[in-house]
Design an enzyme around this catalytic site. Structure first.
Site, mmCIF file in Angstrom:
data_model
loop_
_atom_site.group_PDB
_atom_site.id
_atom_site.type_symbol
_atom_site.label_atom_id
_atom_site.label_comp_id
_atom_site.label_asym_id
_atom_site.label_seq_id
_atom_site.Cartn_x
_atom_site.Cartn_y
_atom_site.Cartn_z
ATOM 1 N N GLY A 190 3.100 1.788 -26.037
ATOM 2 C CA GLY A 190 2.426 2.089 -24.779
ATOM 3 C C GLY A 190 1.014 1.537 -24.697
ATOM 4 O O GLY A 190 0.612 0.981 -23.673
ATOM 5 N N GLU A 191 0.261 1.682 -25.788
ATOM 6 C CA GLU A 191 -1.139 1.255 -25.771
ATOM 7 C C GLU A 191 -1.285 -0.257 -25.911
ATOM 8 O O GLU A 191 -2.110 -0.887 -25.260
ATOM 9 C CB GLU A 191 -1.916 1.945 -26.903
ATOM 10 N N PHE A 242 -2.830 8.733 -18.828
ATOM 11 C CA PHE A 242 -3.594 7.618 -19.396
ATOM 12 C C PHE A 242 -4.727 8.079 -20.317
ATOM 13 O O PHE A 242 -5.675 7.344 -20.552
ATOM 14 C CB PHE A 242 -4.152 6.715 -18.293
#
Length: 735
Positions: A701-702, A237
């Site tokens: 993803g973000e 992350f």
């Protein structure tokens, strides 16, 4: 004929290794003669070390050494700054002086034959301090704020303050987010081994080559003298995008005792050792006409950073361009505190901004009596008003259309406190998701072996999104091979260079390099075939040849062809290998490229007790081409669940008396568990943005974390009529 691999919901190619225990993570490598190291952290939040008594620790059986600033070698610490890391200032020079900069700072490290002996020895090291009062409270700090340089600095167009004063309707509020920690499942760990002046690191990292470069700078050795190995990463992350002090300590300890050393951080140590999402206060002011046209946007942000190093996020990006407005003033200030340095955390910058901006837009819609989706659509820009460039693609309207239809938005009663289920007040909310498309230079190697299998490699990482699988699909598609005939290698600093595994740039960057290498390899095989008189493809134009099922064939006569094995055998080769690169060129300057989404939330709030429960979450996203729908859906679910944590649960609590993190464990730092996760789903629009990159992706993803907290907060307001502008939303705020 081999079916196209791209677009197929292929299960993870590394899945069997992970579920059977065959995947080896950083702390699990077996190295002969390994010793163990445990860090002693500072129990003062600021000041100087006045003494380090190691006698009791050294007297314990199995303890090999205790290092502190009193006896640790002086390290060169050459200047190193990765292009991706906007932090400026002096890195923490661990064990190099007597200064204490934050609570938990490494002040000693104990090395022993066993982990138990090292841990016990660490508990016996007696460190004394001339302690000073640390400043750790963003709200109470009197430090002079620092203005970030470059693209994250202040911005203005028009006269936003005058336009705000003249606006028909105004919203002017402050939104606060507390500090959040990453908390990946895998603890940060490093095994270090020296061979003369050459260093091997088995490390948890999202960027093997940067870790090699950073450690080379610390020890004053050539970059190619550091070899970093990291084939599997158990979640990151953003916490593993830089080499934190524990990596240096492992290498320092290994050199001191002349044997390999393993150092694994405890969960508590990660809270003060591997970064976090910085606490931030944001003033967001909007002015509009009576019919909802935004005429002014003012965004002022203040975030914490460390006093010795300043980390910046892209906090101002969305306020500069997401909505059409002639007047914008945006500023971002860093408040230096006696804390360790923040770092990137999923959706950095935009997840933070989207909370404030999307809540403010919802407040404006409520004041104007306009549907929140309609207000957003009325302020859709035709181009990027910050850069002046056209969008490569922007299908946000379609995201809202698909999302609203799927979620059942049309059934919503806009009045607050208008729906209930017994003693539960029900509400729905919406927010825009957005994250910029990052692309960086990358290289890939591609090789065909004599048995017809392919190996493709690049020094990227896989912390969970499925890099092994998606790169295998791109390679298989280009080479015309089944995916089980392709192997992808990553996580080794000796492989072709790759950018950091973060910012949703891996697929666009490394994937494009993989495509380039595999296309070149296929073309080389084609040239060998058409040039050889014994080949059935001799004399055929290369443009008339296709690849599939591990062979080359004439497109209009599929029976006329030969396998890769036959081509290599005839040439007397055991393999054929190429290496190609990708660079984004000037596309980022000519086009504005972002991933977008519309996030919908339904919550239930206990009218008597103030408990908030998310009942439904749904996201509709425009991310360009989706390489693997199964992996993409998994990423969306993870982002949406992470948004639940941001909105309702996650809060790093600091005792401002000494800087101690009170809840540095997974019992007291709350993250969503199964009971917190409701019906969560997402869809991706069918897309392909070749302006963005050669394989048409925009990153996913973000973006799936952005907007979620705002959608939930807006739903809480719809349910209760109460605006909570501080995250996380606690029951105390609703009672």
């Amino acid at each position: 004929m081999t079916e196209s691999s791209i677009g197929q919901p292929l299960s993870r190619v590394d899945g069997p290794l992970k579920v059977t225990g065959g995947a080896t993570y950083a702390a699990e490598f077996g190295v002969a003669g390994m010793a163990y190291a445990v860090i002693v952290g500072s129990s003062a939040g600021r000041g100087r070390i006045t003494g380090v008594d190691t006698r009791a620790a050294l007297a314990q059986p199995g303890v090999l050494a205790v290092l502190s600033h009193l006896n640790a070698p002086r390290l060169p610490y050459r200047e190193y700054r990765a292009a991706v890391d906007p932090a400026v200032g002096e890195r923490l020079h661990v064990l190099q002086d007597d200064r204490v900069r934050f609570f938990g700072q490494p002040v000693a490290v104990v090395v022993a034959e066993t982990l138990e002996a090292a841990g016990h020895g660490a508990s016996l090291v007696d460190v004394t301090y001339a302690a000073e009062q640390p400043s750790t409270d963003l709200a109470a700090s009197t430090a002079t704020p620092l203005a970030p340089p470059g693209v994250n600095g202040d911005y203005a167009r028009g006269d936003a303050d005058a336009a705000l004063r003249d606006a028909h309707t105004r919203i002017d509020q402050t939104y606060r987010m507390t500090r959040e920690n990453h908390n990946p499942m895998e603890l940060h760990a490093t095994i270090a081994q020296w061979d003369g002046d050459r260093l091997v690191l088995w490390d948890k990292t999202q960027w093997v080559q940067s870790t090699a470069a950073q450690l080379a700078a610390v020890f004053g050795i050539p970059e190619d003298s550091v070899h970093v190995i990291s084939p599997f990463v158990g979640g990151g992350f953003g916490s593993a995008l830089r080499a934190w002090p524990h990596v240096t300590l492992a290498a320092l300890a290994a050199r001191q005792v002349s044997r390999p050393v393993k150092l694994v951080l405890t969960r508590r140590q990660m809270y003060s050792g591997t970064g976090y999402r910085a606490a931030i206060d944001q003033r967001l002011a909007l002015g509009s006409t009576a019919d909802g046209r935004i005429t002014s946007l003012v965004h002022e942000a203040r975030a914490e950073t460390s006093a010795y190093e300043q980390h910046t996020d892209a906090v101002l990006v969305l306020s500069r361009f997401l909505y059409s407005t002639p007047a914008v003033r945006a500023s971002y200030r860093l408040v230096p505190l006696d804390v360790h340095t923040p770092t990137f955390m999923r959706g950095p910058g935009q997840a933070t901004t989207s909370y404030a901006l999307e809540c403010a837009v919802d407040e404006l819609a409520h004041e104007l009596g306009i549907d929140p989706i309609e207000l957003r659509l009325r302020n859709e820009p035709g181009h990027d008003e910050f850069t002046g460039t056209p969008f490569s693609s922007r299908r946000l309207r379609e995201c809202y259309s698909v999302g609203a239809r799927t979620f059942g938005w049309a059934k919503r009663n806009p009045a607050v406190r208008s729906a209930r289920d017994g003693h539960w007040l029900l509400g729905t909310g919406v927010a825009t998701a957005c994250y910029h498309t990052m692309r960086s230079a990358a290289e890939s190697l591609a090789r065909i072996n004599e048995d017809g299998t392919a190996v493709v490699a690049s020094a990227t990482s896989d912390m969970g999104p499925g890099t092994y699988t998606s790169m295998t699909q791109v390679a298989a598609d280009s080479l015309g091979l089944p995916t089980d005939r392709v192997g992808f290698l990553l996580g080794d600093s000796t492989l072709p260079p790759a950018p950091p595994h973060g910012g949703s740039q891996t697929m666009a960057s490394v994937g494009s390099a993989v495509r380039a290498a595999c296309d070149a390899l296929r073309d080389n095989l084609t040239r060998l075939a058409v040039a050889h008189s014994a080949s059935p493809l001799h004399g055929v134009r290369p443009s008339d040849i296709a690849a599939g099922d591990g062979r080359l064939f004439v497109r209009d006569a599929p029976d006329r062809g030969e396998t890769y094995q036959q081509i290599l055998a005839r040439e007397g080769r055991s393999r054929l290998q190429v290496r190609r690169s990708y660079a984004p060129g000037d596309a980022p300057d000519r086009f504005s490229t972002y991933a977008y989404g519309a996030v919908f939330a339904e919550v239930a709030v206990d009218e008597d007790l103030g408990f908030v429960r998310v009942r439904r979450l749904f996201g509709a996203y425009d991310v360009g081409r989706v390489i693997n729908p199964k992996l993409a859906h998994s990423q969306a679910i993870g982002g949406l669940v992470g948004g639940i944590g941001m909105a309702l649960l996650e809060h790093t609590v600091v005792d401002h008396r000494d800087g101690r993190i009170v809840n540095a464990n997974l019992a007291d730092y709350l993250v969503p568990v199964n009971a917190d996760v409701p019906a969560v789903d997402a869809v991706y629009l069918d897309g392909d943005d070749r302006t963005a990159d050669p394989i048409g992706v925009k990153g996913l993803g973000e973006v799936t974390l952005t907007g979620v907290a705002a959608a939930i907060a807006n739903a809480v307001h719809h349910a209760t009529g109460r605006r909570v502008r501080d995250l996380p939303i606690t029951l105390e705020a609703l009672l």
